[in-house]
Design a protein around this motif. Sequence first.
Motif, PDB file in Angstrom:
ATOM      1  N   LYS A  14      14.012   5.305   3.363  1.00 26.41           N
ATOM      2  CA  LYS A  14      13.290   6.268   3.795  1.00 26.41           C
ATOM      3  C   LYS A  14      11.763   5.663   3.884  1.00 26.41           C
ATOM      4  CE  LYS A  14      15.885   9.994   1.611  1.00 26.41           C
ATOM      5  NZ  LYS A  14      15.943  10.729   2.489  1.00 26.41           N
ATOM      6  N   PRO A  15      10.862   6.367   4.517  1.00 26.17           N
ATOM      7  CA  PRO A  15       9.455   5.908   4.636  1.00 26.17           C
ATOM      8  C   PRO A  15       8.867   5.632   3.589  1.00 26.17           C
ATOM      9  CG  PRO A  15      10.017   7.619   6.238  1.00 26.17           C
ATOM     10  CD  PRO A  15      11.244   7.435   5.552  1.00 26.17           C
ATOM     11  N   GLU A  16       9.206   6.582   2.395  1.00 29.76           N
ATOM     12  CA  GLU A  16       8.267   6.430   0.915  1.00 29.76           C
ATOM     13  C   GLU A  16       8.783   5.293   0.257  1.00 29.76           C
ATOM     14  OE1 GLU A  16      10.871   9.292   1.535  1.00 29.76           O
ATOM     15  OE2 GLU A  16       9.547  10.249   2.608  1.00 29.76           O
ATOM     16  N   ALA A  17      10.172   4.569   0.468  1.00 30.40           N
ATOM     17  CA  ALA A  17      10.281   3.396  -0.094  1.00 30.40           C
ATOM     18  C   ALA A  17       9.824   2.252   0.478  1.00 30.40           C
ATOM     19  CB  ALA A  17      11.853   3.141  -0.201  1.00 30.40           C
ATOM     20  N   VAL A  18       9.653   2.454   1.905  1.00 27.14           N
ATOM     21  CA  VAL A  18       8.799   1.272   2.735  1.00 27.14           C
ATOM     22  C   VAL A  18       7.573   1.342   2.170  1.00 27.14           C
ATOM     23  CG1 VAL A  18       8.489   0.234   5.158  1.00 27.14           C
ATOM     24  CG2 VAL A  18      10.420   1.423   4.344  1.00 27.14           C
ATOM     25  N   THR A  20       5.821   2.205  -0.433  1.00 27.91           N
ATOM     26  CA  THR A  20       5.795   1.800  -1.872  1.00 27.91           C
ATOM     27  C   THR A  20       5.761   0.185  -1.951  1.00 27.91           C
ATOM     28  OG1 THR A  20       6.676   3.834  -2.602  1.00 27.91           O
ATOM     29  CG2 THR A  20       6.733   1.956  -4.205  1.00 27.91           C
ATOM     30  N   VAL A  21       6.774  -0.409  -1.075  1.00 27.24           N
ATOM     31  CA  VAL A  21       6.693  -1.798  -1.081  1.00 27.24           C
ATOM     32  C   VAL A  21       5.472  -2.378  -0.504  1.00 27.24           C
ATOM     33  CG1 VAL A  21       7.927  -3.786  -0.069  1.00 27.24           C
ATOM     34  CG2 VAL A  21       9.178  -1.841  -1.213  1.00 27.24           C
ATOM     35  N   ASP A  46       0.983  -5.815  -9.181  1.00 28.10           N
ATOM     36  CA  ASP A  46       2.361  -5.023  -9.340  1.00 28.10           C
ATOM     37  C   ASP A  46       1.847  -3.407  -9.116  1.00 28.10           C
ATOM     38  OD1 ASP A  46       4.125  -6.924  -9.938  1.00 28.10           O
ATOM     39  OD2 ASP A  46       3.480  -7.294 -11.843  1.00 28.10           O
ATOM     40  N   LEU A  47       0.823  -3.201  -9.341  1.00 25.13           N
ATOM     41  CA  LEU A  47       0.248  -1.717  -9.166  1.00 25.13           C
ATOM     42  C   LEU A  47      -0.091  -1.170  -7.650  1.00 25.13           C
ATOM     43  CD1 LEU A  47      -2.024  -1.341 -12.016  1.00 25.13           C
ATOM     44  CD2 LEU A  47       0.324  -0.672 -11.927  1.00 25.13           C
ATOM     45  N   PRO A  48       0.275   0.038  -7.248  1.00 28.34           N
ATOM     46  CA  PRO A  48      -0.175   0.326  -5.835  1.00 28.34           C
ATOM     47  C   PRO A  48      -1.669  -0.148  -5.505  1.00 28.34           C
ATOM     48  CG  PRO A  48       1.005   2.100  -6.990  1.00 28.34           C
ATOM     49  CD  PRO A  48       0.619   1.072  -7.959  1.00 28.34           C
ATOM     50  N   GLN A  49      -2.008  -0.677  -4.493  1.00 25.07           N
ATOM     51  CA  GLN A  49      -3.358  -1.011  -4.095  1.00 25.07           C
ATOM     52  C   GLN A  49      -3.932   0.472  -3.443  1.00 25.07           C
ATOM     53  OE1 GLN A  49      -1.401  -4.352  -3.866  1.00 25.07           O
ATOM     54  NE2 GLN A  49      -2.279  -3.634  -5.903  1.00 25.07           N
ATOM     55  N   GLU A  50      -5.140   0.525  -3.129  1.00 24.45           N
ATOM     56  CA  GLU A  50      -5.935   1.536  -2.542  1.00 24.45           C
ATOM     57  C   GLU A  50      -6.819   0.951  -1.598  1.00 24.45           C
ATOM     58  OE1 GLU A  50      -7.942   3.286  -5.760  1.00 24.45           O
ATOM     59  OE2 GLU A  50      -6.155   3.801  -6.800  1.00 24.45           O
ATOM     60  N   VAL A  51      -7.335   1.946  -0.611  1.00 18.25           N
ATOM     61  CA  VAL A  51      -8.167   1.607   0.390  1.00 18.25           C
ATOM     62  C   VAL A  51      -9.497   0.943  -0.602  1.00 18.25           C
ATOM     63  CG1 VAL A  51      -9.940   2.639   1.961  1.00 18.25           C
ATOM     64  CG2 VAL A  51      -7.715   3.343   2.020  1.00 18.25           C
ATOM     65  N   PRO A 145      13.971  -1.823  -6.096  1.00 23.43           N
ATOM     66  CA  PRO A 145      13.645  -0.526  -6.847  1.00 23.43           C
ATOM     67  C   PRO A 145      12.198  -0.082  -6.674  1.00 23.43           C
ATOM     68  CG  PRO A 145      13.550  -2.279  -8.129  1.00 23.43           C
ATOM     69  CD  PRO A 145      14.000  -3.036  -6.893  1.00 23.43           C
ATOM     70  N   THR A 146      12.176   1.107  -6.140  1.00 28.26           N
ATOM     71  CA  THR A 146      10.667   1.573  -5.869  1.00 28.26           C
ATOM     72  C   THR A 146      10.358   2.637  -6.705  1.00 28.26           C
ATOM     73  OG1 THR A 146      11.678   3.132  -4.328  1.00 28.26           O
ATOM     74  CG2 THR A 146      10.879   1.057  -3.517  1.00 28.26           C
TER      75      THR A 146
END
Length: 150
Positions: A14-18, A20-21, A46-51, A145-146
């Motif tokens: 799903k787009p959410e999983a892509v 997240t990666v 390992d954490l989600p990056q931001e703008v 794993p996401t």
Amino acid sequence: MPYTYAVTSHSPAKPEAVFTVLLRAATWPSWSPIDSAEIEGGGDPDLPQEVGDVRVFRTGRATARENIVELLADRRFGYENAGGPFRSYRGTVELAETPQGGTDITWSATFEPKLPLSGPFWRWYLTRFMQRMADGLAAYADTAPTPGVA
């Protein structure tokens, strides 16, 4: 003179999983030709990056610095290459959920090389390199794993 390329791939994820990666720089060496990834200034890859975050990627002896300039949740990831062989480079990863399930991934960019007459070479090279990126992302997102994604 600006040049462009665009490559596509399809993931059963799903787009959410892509998405997240894409947001986690630490995953990139697992699914791409990139050898290592870090966040400039010591952020946790390992954490989600931001703008505004700057990622530093190493492939062989080459180093690329990319600034995240646009995030549209589960749909678009935009970045600019800072330096390297380009006067300007703006890349985008577009995600579109397909009616039959999964995600179509379109990875594209507009760029202007520093060295005159090198544009055709860079378009040829980047098209092939980024196809590997898109294909790797598509496969990895389906098996990784996401966090936070069902």
